[in-house]
Motif scaffolding. Structure first.
Motif, mmCIF file in Angstrom:
data_model
loop_
_atom_site.group_PDB
_atom_site.id
_atom_site.type_symbol
_atom_site.label_atom_id
_atom_site.label_comp_id
_atom_site.label_asym_id
_atom_site.label_seq_id
_atom_site.Cartn_x
_atom_site.Cartn_y
_atom_site.Cartn_z
ATOM 1 N N ARG A 40 0.828 -1.212 0.000
ATOM 2 C CA ARG A 40 0.000 0.000 0.000
ATOM 3 C C ARG A 40 0.857 1.255 0.000
ATOM 4 O O ARG A 40 1.861 1.333 0.694
ATOM 5 C CB ARG A 40 -0.941 -0.001 1.207
ATOM 6 N N SER A 41 0.424 2.217 -0.789
ATOM 7 C CA SER A 41 1.125 3.500 -0.840
ATOM 8 C C SER A 41 0.868 4.271 0.452
ATOM 9 O O SER A 41 -0.034 3.943 1.227
ATOM 10 C CB SER A 41 0.644 4.328 -2.035
ATOM 11 N N ARG A 42 1.661 5.288 0.697
ATOM 12 C CA ARG A 42 1.522 6.071 1.920
ATOM 13 C C ARG A 42 0.285 6.950 1.891
ATOM 14 O O ARG A 42 -0.247 7.343 2.927
ATOM 15 C CB ARG A 42 2.776 6.935 2.130
ATOM 16 N N LYS A 43 -0.187 7.280 0.697
ATOM 17 C CA LYS A 43 -1.360 8.137 0.559
ATOM 18 C C LYS A 43 -2.643 7.301 0.590
ATOM 19 O O LYS A 43 -2.674 6.170 0.126
ATOM 20 C CB LYS A 43 -1.289 8.923 -0.751
ATOM 21 N N THR A 44 -3.699 7.889 1.142
ATOM 22 C CA THR A 44 -5.001 7.227 1.125
ATOM 23 C C THR A 44 -5.465 7.101 -0.322
ATOM 24 O O THR A 44 -5.439 8.075 -1.084
ATOM 25 C CB THR A 44 -6.034 8.034 1.933
ATOM 26 N N SER A 45 -5.874 5.917 -0.712
ATOM 27 C CA SER A 45 -6.215 5.673 -2.109
ATOM 28 C C SER A 45 -7.590 5.029 -2.238
ATOM 29 O O SER A 45 -7.982 4.205 -1.415
ATOM 30 C CB SER A 45 -5.160 4.762 -2.759
ATOM 31 N N SER A 46 -8.303 5.435 -3.266
ATOM 32 C CA SER A 46 -9.597 4.814 -3.571
ATOM 33 C C SER A 46 -9.464 3.882 -4.771
ATOM 34 O O SER A 46 -10.448 3.371 -5.281
ATOM 35 C CB SER A 46 -10.634 5.903 -3.876
ATOM 36 N N ARG A 47 -8.212 3.654 -5.203
ATOM 37 C CA ARG A 47 -7.947 2.820 -6.378
ATOM 38 C C ARG A 47 -6.997 1.696 -6.017
ATOM 39 O O ARG A 47 -6.012 1.887 -5.315
ATOM 40 C CB ARG A 47 -7.341 3.672 -7.486
ATOM 41 N N ALA A 48 -7.308 0.505 -6.498
ATOM 42 C CA ALA A 48 -6.450 -0.662 -6.291
ATOM 43 C C ALA A 48 -5.917 -1.138 -7.636
ATOM 44 O O ALA A 48 -6.657 -1.201 -8.620
ATOM 45 C CB ALA A 48 -7.218 -1.783 -5.614
ATOM 46 N N ILE A 49 -4.636 -1.479 -7.667
ATOM 47 C CA ILE A 49 -4.005 -2.005 -8.876
ATOM 48 C C ILE A 49 -3.704 -3.487 -8.641
ATOM 49 O O ILE A 49 -3.043 -3.842 -7.660
ATOM 50 C CB ILE A 49 -2.685 -1.275 -9.201
ATOM 51 N N ALA A 97 3.985 -5.883 -7.475
ATOM 52 C CA ALA A 97 3.150 -5.224 -6.463
ATOM 53 C C ALA A 97 3.985 -4.260 -5.624
ATOM 54 O O ALA A 97 3.545 -3.148 -5.311
ATOM 55 C CB ALA A 97 2.486 -6.272 -5.571
ATOM 56 N N ILE A 98 5.188 -4.671 -5.260
ATOM 57 C CA ILE A 98 6.065 -3.806 -4.471
ATOM 58 C C ILE A 98 6.393 -2.529 -5.248
ATOM 59 O O ILE A 98 6.339 -1.419 -4.704
ATOM 60 C CB ILE A 98 7.362 -4.547 -4.096
ATOM 61 N N ARG A 99 6.724 -2.679 -6.525
ATOM 62 C CA ARG A 99 7.084 -1.510 -7.331
ATOM 63 C C ARG A 99 5.892 -0.578 -7.525
ATOM 64 O O ARG A 99 6.008 0.642 -7.347
ATOM 65 C CB ARG A 99 7.631 -1.969 -8.691
ATOM 66 N N VAL A 100 4.739 -1.119 -7.889
ATOM 67 C CA VAL A 100 3.554 -0.289 -8.113
ATOM 68 C C VAL A 100 3.067 0.300 -6.791
ATOM 69 O O VAL A 100 2.532 1.409 -6.743
ATOM 70 C CB VAL A 100 2.432 -1.106 -8.792
ATOM 71 N N GLY A 101 3.281 -0.437 -5.703
ATOM 72 C CA GLY A 101 2.832 0.007 -4.392
ATOM 73 C C GLY A 101 3.477 1.294 -3.921
ATOM 74 O O GLY A 101 2.990 1.910 -2.967
ATOM 75 N N ALA A 102 4.538 1.719 -4.562
ATOM 76 C CA ALA A 102 5.148 3.005 -4.220
ATOM 77 C C ALA A 102 4.302 4.162 -4.728
ATOM 78 O O ALA A 102 4.452 5.303 -4.265
ATOM 79 C CB ALA A 102 6.554 3.085 -4.814
ATOM 80 N N SER A 103 3.397 3.877 -5.679
ATOM 81 C CA SER A 103 2.571 4.925 -6.284
ATOM 82 C C SER A 103 1.081 4.771 -6.002
ATOM 83 O O SER A 103 0.343 5.752 -6.052
ATOM 84 C CB SER A 103 2.787 4.928 -7.813
ATOM 85 N N ALA A 104 0.633 3.547 -5.726
ATOM 86 C CA ALA A 104 -0.791 3.283 -5.499
ATOM 87 C C ALA A 104 -0.923 1.985 -4.720
ATOM 88 O O ALA A 104 0.023 1.204 -4.640
ATOM 89 C CB ALA A 104 -1.534 3.193 -6.824
#
Length: 261
Positions: free
Chosen positions: A163-172, A180-187
């Protein structure tokens, strides 16, 4: 030759891209391939090409590989880490991780380790309380098969979350843990540890206003994205991303650009 080290850690038939040794420009334009008898490369930008003969494996090495692969195929793993796991990951394992831009600090954050018994990098999955609930053991040495081994247990309720540090309403949704680790830095990113979604996994993803599938472009990936869309499309917005390379092989900038499309 840096590209030879990268090629040596690909599976036979595997391909990837890296920077050209001729410094002909920015970006990863050098195609690197691991063939049965040799490693070779070709730059899409300047035309640079080279090859490196792998040589012949000794009878002892062939025997060791055969025994290692036989053990992997018959492994009956439990949901507990191998007893010999260590933070001391050998060169082959580190190269595989670095090729996906997994830095030493990220290795430590996600508690990635190595098992000499299995000759594999250990990718653990923990729940929110820090309890181990799953792991995958990834082959990193030449000629090792299969690529992944994992516990022989029900994983229908298990996903790897980054999970990214920002609150997100979108899941990838991606296929593998490193992506997942790489994308998790952004979303918020989740690996299904495969391409098929289960009812339990779907129920956890329904809380998001938008779910984006980013799976491989092969048949399994396309079918997986279609079924995920069908499963979640009635309760949330679902869209799909297709790229030539896995998310883990892109730069952070490229990942952000793809997510913004």
């Amino acid at each position: 030759m840096k590209w030879v080290e990268i090629a040596s850690n690909l599976p036979v038939g595997g391909k990837t891209q890296t920077e050209c040794p001729e410094n002909c420009g920015s970006g990863e334009k050098l195609s690197v391939t691991h063939d049965v008898k040799e490693y070779w490369c070709n730059c899409f930008r300047c035309g640079y090409t080279d090859n490196y003969d792998k040589g012949t494996l000794s009878l002892a090495q062939l025997k060791e590989i055969k025994e290692l692969n036989e053990r992997a195929k018959n492994a009956n793993l439990k949901v507990e880490l191998p007893k010999d796991v260590t933070d001391d990951i050998p060169r082959e394992g580190r190269l595989w991780l670095y090729r996906a831009s997994i830095s030493p600090s990220t290795i430590k954050k996600y508690r990635i380790q190595y098992s000499e018994e299995h000759r594999r990098v250990i990718l653990p999955v923990f729940d929110s309380s820090g309890k181990l609930i799953w792991y995958q053991a990834r082959a990193v040495h030449p000629e090792q098969e299969p690529k992944y081994i994992q516990p022989s247990a029900d994983r229908s309720e298990i996903m790897f979350a980054a999970r990214s540090r920002k609150t997100s309403s979108r899941a990838i949704i991606v296929e593998d843990i490193l992506s997942a680790i790489r994308v998790g830095a952004s979303a918020d990113a989740f690996s299904l540890l495969g391409t098929k979604i289960t009812t339990a996994q779907a129920s956890r993803l329904m809380k998001y206003d938008r779910v984006t599938t980013w799976l491989d472009s092969d048949r399994a990936g396309r079918q997986g994205a279609y079924k995920i869309g069908k499963e979640l499309g009635l309760v949330t917005e679902v869209d799909n991303i297709v790229t030539d390379q896995d998310p883990k092989m892109l730069t952070n900038k490229q990942i952000k650009e793809v997510l913004c499309q």
